[in-house]
Design an enzyme around this catalytic site. Structure first.
Site, short mmCIF file in Angstrom:
data_model
loop_
_atom_site.label_atom_id
_atom_site.label_comp_id
_atom_site.label_asym_id
_atom_site.label_seq_id
_atom_site.Cartn_x
_atom_site.Cartn_y
_atom_site.Cartn_z
N LYS A 95 0.78 -1.25 -0.08
CA LYS A 95 0.13 0.08 -0.07
C LYS A 95 1.01 1.21 0.00
O LYS A 95 1.98 1.22 0.29
CB LYS A 95 -0.99 -0.01 1.25
CG LYS A 95 -0.04 0.06 2.45
CD LYS A 95 -1.18 -0.25 3.73
CE LYS A 95 -0.52 -0.47 4.93
NZ LYS A 95 -0.83 0.81 5.90
N MET A 122 11.45 24.95 -2.22
CA MET A 122 10.79 24.20 -2.76
C MET A 122 11.56 22.93 -3.76
O MET A 122 11.18 21.73 -3.58
CB MET A 122 9.67 24.64 -3.77
CG MET A 122 8.61 23.80 -4.05
SD MET A 122 7.17 24.92 -5.24
CE MET A 122 6.53 25.87 -3.68
N ASP A 123 12.53 23.36 -4.50
CA ASP A 123 13.00 22.59 -5.43
C ASP A 123 14.77 22.28 -5.14
O ASP A 123 15.38 21.61 -6.03
CB ASP A 123 12.74 22.91 -6.63
CG ASP A 123 11.38 23.48 -6.99
OD1 ASP A 123 11.44 24.72 -7.16
OD2 ASP A 123 10.34 22.77 -6.68
C1 LIG Z 1 -3.90 -4.25 8.59
C2 LIG Z 1 -2.22 -3.95 8.46
N1 LIG Z 1 -1.50 -5.07 8.15
C3 LIG Z 1 -0.20 -5.30 7.97
C4 LIG Z 1 0.50 -3.88 7.99
C5 LIG Z 1 1.81 -4.04 7.63
O1 LIG Z 1 2.60 -3.59 8.85
P1 LIG Z 1 4.35 -3.57 8.82
O2 LIG Z 1 4.61 -2.66 7.66
O3 LIG Z 1 4.55 -2.83 10.22
O4 LIG Z 1 4.64 -4.93 8.42
C6 LIG Z 1 -0.07 -2.74 7.97
C7 LIG Z 1 0.70 -1.41 8.01
N2 LIG Z 1 -0.06 -0.52 8.39
C8 LIG Z 1 0.60 0.80 8.57
C9 LIG Z 1 2.13 1.19 8.65
O5 LIG Z 1 2.05 2.34 9.21
N3 LIG Z 1 0.62 2.88 9.44
C10 LIG Z 1 -0.21 1.90 9.07
O6 LIG Z 1 -1.45 2.09 9.32
C11 LIG Z 1 -1.58 -2.72 8.18
O7 LIG Z 1 -2.10 -1.53 8.45
#
Ligand SMILES: Cc1ncc(COP(=O)(O)O)c(CNc2conc2O)c1O
Length: 386
Positions: free
Chosen positions: A40, A313-314
């Site tokens: 993500k 900025m750059d």
């Molecule tokens: C539901 C869920 N699963 C797995 C992970 C992976 O975690 P890791 O990178 O520690 O292995 C995250 C990371 N979520 C987030 C990482 O930083 N802020 C968050 O909400 C998550 O939100």
């Protein structure tokens, strides 16, 4: 071959990514364990499609993203492996998830009822039920809520309960009290299910590395795959070696000698106390190299050199250890000779966590992918079509 025309770029070392995945898999040490690579937020700023492809090649089972757009984008990029959306989706968008064979997270009976109204007769929607055992973000919080949701899902032919999961709030802390409470609640919830779905998962990187009884039959690994420690507390007790995947470079585009009393940058806040050489580099806060990084050291000609004056900025300016020519490479994150600036150092300077640093390096900075020590691909959002 995609190019870029400003000498500032990030390097993503896919050899390190692969080694991290293989080391984590070896640590888990059970073949039927399915690993989801958490890609993500553009793979925490590393480039989601490239990381997804490399992670799948390295043996991960599937991918996890934050919301539906990220999942559809990976499908459009040619990813066919399982993809799970970890966050909330809109009930009216469930046909898109079905069309692209993307699994969604569900945790609300009304949402499920609304979603079933939208689903086309031939749709198939794979669902992972999210349990909130103490993270306090999204998820069901009681066993009887779970029973209601389980029986509703089984009553709708287009729904498939593919998984159930929870997320830990403190897995990266050495005190396991709260984690044990969450794990206990999750096990209580699992116990009331008529049958266990295909995927039962709870662990993030920290839990994967520290708590085998949280592994169940699937794990979700983000930060450790990128070679970063889940927390400073864990750094001393990491059970596997982690190699940073992300590094950041620029080049001097101007150098000059200034005299004592001369000023640098906006506000003329920096005043040379004696004659010194100043270098200018083409990176600024619009690249995510934010203004609070004023004073941070970078490495040039193998020597640590501070950013002086306000970051623009750059562009920003550095005090050079000696007269240098334009074109000289500058390491902002990474190793140069026997000096290194780590992501943890930058996070410390910004009083934040390492997760945030690669995420904020903006799309304006091209990413060069390294494999077998050589550049194999360049992505430049400014010049790629679409
Ligand atoms: C539901 C869920 N699963 C797995 C992970 C992976 O975690 P890791 O990178 O520690 O292995 C995250 C990371 N979520 C987030 C990482 O930083 N802020 C968050 O909400 C998550 O939100």
């Amino acid at each position: 071959e995609t190019q870029f025309f400003r000498d500032t770029w990030a390097e993503i070392n896919l050899d390190h990514l692969t080694d991290n995945i293989k080391n984590i898999k070896r640590h888990i040490a059970s073949d039927e364990m399915k690993m989801f690579a958490v890609v993500k937020a553009n793979a925490y700023g590393h480039g989601d499609l490239q990381v997804a492809e490399a992670a799948l090649e390295a043996g991960v089972h599937g991918l996890a993203v934050a919301f539906l757009d990220e999942a559809v984008s990976l499908r459009k990029g040619g990813i066919e492996a399982p993809i799970l959306v970890l966050g909330a989706s809109r009930a009216q968008d469930v046909n898109l998830a079905s069309d692209y064979n993307v699994s969604l997270t569900a945790f609300d009976l009304d949402w499920l009822k609304e979603a079933s109204k939208h689903l086309k007769p031939d749709a198939r929607l794979k669902l992972h039920i999210k349990c909130d055992t103490g993270m306090g973000r999204i998820g069901i919080r009681s066993a009887d809520e779970l029973k209601k949701i389980e029986s509703y899902i089984h009553s709708i032919s287009q729904f498939e309960m593919e998984g159930i999961f929870t997320h830990y709030a403190t897995a990266d802390e050495l005190d396991d009290t709260y984690l044990e409470r969450q794990l206990g609640k999750f096990n209580e919830m699992l116990a009331v299910l008529d049958e266990r779905p295909e995927y039962v998962h709870s662990s993030n990187s920290a839990a994967v590395l520290r708590k085998p009884d949280t592994h169940f039959n699937a794990v979700r690994v983000g930060i450790a795959m990128y070679g970063l420690t889940p927390s400073q507390e864990m750094k001393e007790v990491l059970p596997v070696p982690l190699k940073e995947v992300f590094s950041l470079y620029s080049r001097l585009i101007h150098t000059k000698e200034i005299k004592a009393g001369d000023k640098i940058s906006y506000g003329a806040t920096y005043e040379a106390s004696e004659n010194e050489w100043i270098g200018t580099i083409p990176i600024g806060y619009a690249d995510g190299w934010i203004r609070k990084l004023q004073g941070q050291e970078v490495i040039v000609d193998g020597k640590r050199s501070p950013i002086v004056g306000r970051i623009c900025m750059d562009q920003c300016m550095i005090s050079l250890p000696l007269p240098l020519k334009t074109g000289e490479k500058v390491t902002l994150i990474g190793r140069d000779g026997n000096e290194a600036v780590t992501i943890d150092e930058i996070a410390g300077k910004l009083e934040t966590i390492n997760y945030e640093i690669p995420c904020i390096i903006s799309a304006r900075v091209p990413r060069i992918y390294i494999r077998d020590g050589k550049p194999v691909k360049v992505t430049n959002k400014l010049l790629s079509s679409g």
